[in-house]
Design a protein around this motif. Structure first.
Motif, PDB file in Angstrom:
ATOM      1  N   SER A   1      78.444  61.160 -35.873  1.00 46.89           N
ATOM      2  CA  SER A   1      77.657  60.251 -35.076  1.00 46.89           C
ATOM      3  C   SER A   1      77.172  60.961 -33.800  1.00 46.89           C
ATOM      4  O   SER A   1      75.888  60.990 -33.266  1.00 46.89           O
ATOM      5  CB  SER A   1      78.497  58.992 -34.620  1.00 46.89           C
ATOM      6  N   GLN A   2      77.992  61.943 -33.110  1.00 47.58           N
ATOM      7  CA  GLN A   2      77.740  62.561 -31.958  1.00 47.58           C
ATOM      8  C   GLN A   2      76.502  63.734 -32.387  1.00 47.58           C
ATOM      9  O   GLN A   2      75.730  63.950 -31.662  1.00 47.58           O
ATOM     10  CB  GLN A   2      78.889  63.117 -31.237  1.00 47.58           C
ATOM     11  N   ALA A   3      76.734  64.292 -33.636  1.00 41.27           N
ATOM     12  CA  ALA A   3      75.822  65.301 -33.887  1.00 41.27           C
ATOM     13  C   ALA A   3      74.544  64.787 -34.353  1.00 41.27           C
ATOM     14  O   ALA A   3      73.427  65.063 -34.083  1.00 41.27           O
ATOM     15  CB  ALA A   3      76.162  66.148 -35.047  1.00 41.27           C
ATOM     16  N   ALA A   4      74.445  63.497 -35.048  1.00 35.55           N
ATOM     17  CA  ALA A   4      73.205  62.924 -35.279  1.00 35.55           C
ATOM     18  C   ALA A   4      72.435  62.439 -33.846  1.00 35.55           C
ATOM     19  O   ALA A   4      71.335  62.584 -33.748  1.00 35.55           O
ATOM     20  CB  ALA A   4      73.628  61.494 -36.106  1.00 35.55           C
ATOM     21  N   LEU A   5      73.109  61.921 -32.864  1.00 30.91           N
ATOM     22  CA  LEU A   5      72.699  61.600 -31.630  1.00 30.91           C
ATOM     23  C   LEU A   5      72.110  62.781 -30.804  1.00 30.91           C
ATOM     24  O   LEU A   5      70.920  62.529 -30.383  1.00 30.91           O
ATOM     25  CB  LEU A   5      73.614  61.031 -30.742  1.00 30.91           C
ATOM     26  N   SER A   6      72.604  63.948 -31.401  1.00 28.25           N
ATOM     27  CA  SER A   6      72.101  65.216 -30.481  1.00 28.25           C
ATOM     28  C   SER A   6      70.788  65.653 -31.000  1.00 28.25           C
ATOM     29  O   SER A   6      69.799  66.212 -30.410  1.00 28.25           O
ATOM     30  CB  SER A   6      72.948  66.249 -30.678  1.00 28.25           C
ATOM     31  N   ILE A   7      70.239  65.376 -32.243  1.00 29.95           N
ATOM     32  CA  ILE A   7      69.017  65.423 -32.786  1.00 29.95           C
ATOM     33  C   ILE A   7      68.201  64.132 -32.799  1.00 29.95           C
ATOM     34  O   ILE A   7      66.887  64.366 -33.344  1.00 29.95           O
ATOM     35  CB  ILE A   7      69.082  65.981 -34.208  1.00 29.95           C
ATOM     36  N   GLY A   8      68.684  63.086 -32.343  1.00 31.49           N
ATOM     37  CA  GLY A   8      67.631  61.798 -32.516  1.00 31.49           C
ATOM     38  C   GLY A   8      67.573  61.320 -33.834  1.00 31.49           C
ATOM     39  O   GLY A   8      66.673  60.543 -33.905  1.00 31.49           O
ATOM     40  N   ALA A   9      68.605  61.336 -34.576  1.00 33.45           N
ATOM     41  CA  ALA A   9      68.522  60.957 -35.971  1.00 33.45           C
ATOM     42  C   ALA A   9      69.789  59.742 -36.010  1.00 33.45           C
ATOM     43  O   ALA A   9      70.737  59.913 -35.402  1.00 33.45           O
ATOM     44  CB  ALA A   9      68.545  61.971 -37.017  1.00 33.45           C
ATOM     45  N   SER A  10      69.504  58.876 -37.000  1.00 30.70           N
ATOM     46  CA  SER A  10      70.375  58.101 -37.371  1.00 30.70           C
ATOM     47  C   SER A  10      71.529  58.673 -38.352  1.00 30.70           C
ATOM     48  O   SER A  10      71.012  59.187 -39.201  1.00 30.70           O
ATOM     49  CB  SER A  10      69.777  56.732 -37.829  1.00 30.70           C
ATOM     50  N   VAL A  11      72.651  58.160 -38.345  1.00 29.33           N
ATOM     51  CA  VAL A  11      73.791  58.596 -39.054  1.00 29.33           C
ATOM     52  C   VAL A  11      73.301  58.366 -40.703  1.00 29.33           C
ATOM     53  O   VAL A  11      73.287  58.876 -41.668  1.00 29.33           O
ATOM     54  CB  VAL A  11      75.055  57.978 -38.967  1.00 29.33           C
ATOM     55  N   GLU A  12      72.689  57.086 -41.037  1.00 27.18           N
ATOM     56  CA  GLU A  12      72.339  56.547 -42.296  1.00 27.18           C
ATOM     57  C   GLU A  12      71.273  57.558 -42.723  1.00 27.18           C
ATOM     58  O   GLU A  12      71.168  58.063 -43.884  1.00 27.18           O
ATOM     59  CB  GLU A  12      71.940  55.145 -42.078  1.00 27.18           C
ATOM     60  N   ALA A  13      70.132  57.992 -41.950  1.00 25.33           N
ATOM     61  CA  ALA A  13      69.208  59.002 -42.373  1.00 25.33           C
ATOM     62  C   ALA A  13      69.644  60.268 -42.874  1.00 25.33           C
ATOM     63  O   ALA A  13      69.227  60.919 -43.798  1.00 25.33           O
ATOM     64  CB  ALA A  13      68.138  58.962 -41.072  1.00 25.33           C
ATOM     65  N   LEU A  14      70.704  60.731 -42.073  1.00 18.62           N
ATOM     66  CA  LEU A  14      71.562  61.944 -42.236  1.00 18.62           C
ATOM     67  C   LEU A  14      72.257  61.996 -43.683  1.00 18.62           C
ATOM     68  O   LEU A  14      72.143  62.777 -44.383  1.00 18.62           O
ATOM     69  CB  LEU A  14      72.255  62.329 -41.306  1.00 18.62           C
ATOM     70  N   TYR A  15      72.746  60.766 -43.926  1.00 17.03           N
ATOM     71  CA  TYR A  15      73.436  60.756 -45.244  1.00 17.03           C
ATOM     72  C   TYR A  15      72.641  60.451 -46.434  1.00 17.03           C
ATOM     73  O   TYR A  15      73.026  60.904 -47.270  1.00 17.03           O
ATOM     74  CB  TYR A  15      74.530  59.336 -45.275  1.00 17.03           C
ATOM     75  N   LYS A  16      71.481  59.913 -46.127  1.00 20.70           N
ATOM     76  CA  LYS A  16      70.545  59.909 -47.079  1.00 20.70           C
ATOM     77  C   LYS A  16      69.813  61.045 -47.626  1.00 20.70           C
ATOM     78  O   LYS A  16      69.833  61.428 -48.675  1.00 20.70           O
ATOM     79  CB  LYS A  16      69.251  58.852 -46.994  1.00 20.70           C
ATOM     80  N   LEU A  17      69.724  61.750 -46.574  1.00 19.38           N
ATOM     81  CA  LEU A  17      69.153  63.361 -46.905  1.00 19.38           C
ATOM     82  C   LEU A  17      70.227  64.230 -47.498  1.00 19.38           C
ATOM     83  O   LEU A  17      70.197  65.064 -48.454  1.00 19.38           O
ATOM     84  CB  LEU A  17      68.833  64.056 -45.422  1.00 19.38           C
ATOM     85  N   ARG A  18      71.428  64.092 -47.111  1.00 25.80           N
ATOM     86  CA  ARG A  18      72.813  64.522 -47.632  1.00 25.80           C
ATOM     87  C   ARG A  18      72.830  64.374 -49.063  1.00 25.80           C
ATOM     88  O   ARG A  18      73.133  65.539 -49.930  1.00 25.80           O
ATOM     89  CB  ARG A  18      73.949  64.190 -46.955  1.00 25.80           C
ATOM     90  N   HIS A  19      72.735  63.325 -49.580  1.00 27.56           N
ATOM     91  CA  HIS A  19      72.599  62.899 -50.981  1.00 27.56           C
ATOM     92  C   HIS A  19      71.326  63.091 -51.712  1.00 27.56           C
ATOM     93  O   HIS A  19      71.405  62.981 -53.009  1.00 27.56           O
ATOM     94  CB  HIS A  19      73.263  61.477 -51.055  1.00 27.56           C
ATOM     95  N   ARG A  20      70.405  63.540 -51.045  1.00 26.66           N
ATOM     96  CA  ARG A  20      68.934  63.690 -51.779  1.00 26.66           C
ATOM     97  C   ARG A  20      69.013  64.876 -52.759  1.00 26.66           C
ATOM     98  O   ARG A  20      69.680  65.859 -52.535  1.00 26.66           O
ATOM     99  CB  ARG A  20      67.940  63.772 -50.738  1.00 26.66           C
ATOM    100  N   VAL A  21      68.382  64.673 -53.838  1.00 35.04           N
ATOM    101  CA  VAL A  21      68.239  65.984 -54.654  1.00 35.04           C
ATOM    102  C   VAL A  21      67.586  67.122 -54.087  1.00 35.04           C
ATOM    103  O   VAL A  21      66.346  66.884 -53.217  1.00 35.04           O
ATOM    104  CB  VAL A  21      67.396  65.568 -55.930  1.00 35.04           C
ATOM    105  N   GLY A  22      67.946  68.259 -54.171  1.00 37.44           N
ATOM    106  CA  GLY A  22      67.532  69.221 -53.378  1.00 37.44           C
ATOM    107  C   GLY A  22      67.956  69.713 -51.947  1.00 37.44           C
ATOM    108  O   GLY A  22      67.614  70.655 -51.418  1.00 37.44           O
ATOM    109  N   ALA A  23      68.866  68.834 -51.579  1.00 32.11           N
ATOM    110  CA  ALA A  23      69.439  68.999 -50.350  1.00 32.11           C
ATOM    111  C   ALA A  23      71.106  69.590 -50.543  1.00 32.11           C
ATOM    112  O   ALA A  23      71.540  69.276 -49.652  1.00 32.11           O
ATOM    113  CB  ALA A  23      69.587  67.790 -49.504  1.00 32.11           C
ATOM    114  N   GLU A  24      71.241  70.259 -51.453  1.00 33.38           N
ATOM    115  CA  GLU A  24      72.642  70.721 -51.771  1.00 33.38           C
ATOM    116  C   GLU A  24      73.080  71.644 -50.906  1.00 33.38           C
ATOM    117  O   GLU A  24      74.315  71.573 -50.365  1.00 33.38           O
ATOM    118  CB  GLU A  24      72.784  71.403 -53.217  1.00 33.38           C
ATOM    119  N   ASP A  25      72.194  72.661 -50.325  1.00 36.88           N
ATOM    120  CA  ASP A  25      72.502  73.416 -49.300  1.00 36.88           C
ATOM    121  C   ASP A  25      72.909  72.807 -47.907  1.00 36.88           C
ATOM    122  O   ASP A  25      73.950  73.063 -47.358  1.00 36.88           O
ATOM    123  CB  ASP A  25      71.409  74.460 -49.003  1.00 36.88           C
TER     124      ASP A  25
END
Length: 195
Positions: A27-51
């Motif tokens: 949550s602290q890392a998400a806040l540092s870039i102005g993104a929501s935790v939910e958006a980051l988790y969605k990105l994390r699980h997106r196809v092509g975001a394996e790296d």
């Protein structure tokens, strides 16, 4: 086409990963870039975001390593605690958290400090092997003690029998080694350690 203002660009992803590695807190890392935790988790699980997902895992691991280092430092160096008298701090003392220290030792060296469940004790397990060596040594020592005790008991009985035979012979006037005297061997082998 320019990215949307709220999109998580590669630069923001790198900043997120760097902050996550430094803090270990999503949550602290998400806040540092102005993104929501939910958006980051969605990105994390997106196809092509394996790296990105692998970098996230590595950052979390680094954050936990840092946390372990802080806990170890606190366990060893201790933490200053105030001594208060009549509402005023008059001194401080260093509190060493033995529970924290034992937790860290069990986590980092479970083979030496960890609690071992009986169900885990199988051949090949370090604790099992150490216990096996100890039990075998104890059994060998007990066997040797029993054998020594049996030898001592037999020797004492033989000496007693010899004395009885010599007394009987003396009562009849027989002389050891003389005619008519024949106890079965008139000497015993020396006891262990005697010559």
């Amino acid at each position: 086409m320019a990215p949307r203002r709220n999109s998580i660009t590669p630069d923001k992803q790198r900043r997120f990963i760097a902050t996550l590695a430094a803090t270990g807190i999503v949550s602290q890392a998400a806040l540092s870039i102005g993104a929501s935790v939910e958006a980051l988790y969605k990105l994390r699980h997106r196809v092509g975001a394996e790296d990105f997902a692998r970098a996230w895992d590595a950052a979390v691991e680094r954050g936990y390593s840092r946390l372990e280092d802080c806990a170890l430092e606190r366990a060893i160096a201790g933490e200053e605690r105030p001594v208060v008298s009549r509402g005023k701090v008059v001194a401080t003392w260093t509190h060493h958290n033995t529970g924290l220290l034992m937790f860290l030792l069990r986590a980092r060296r479970p083979e030496k400090y960890g609690a071992v469940r009986v169900g885990d004790l199988r051949e090949g397990h370090p604790v099992y092997e150490a216990l096996k060596v100890r039990w075998e040594a104890e059994r060998a020592a007990a066997d040797a003690a029993r054998a020594d005790g049996a030898r001592a008991s037999l020797r004492a009985k033989l000496l007693g029998m010899r004395e009885a035979v010599l007394r009987e012979g003396a009562l009849r006037g027989e002389v050891p080694g003389g005619a008519g005297f024949s106890p079965a061997g008139d000497s015993l082998p020396p006891a262990d350690g005697e010559e």
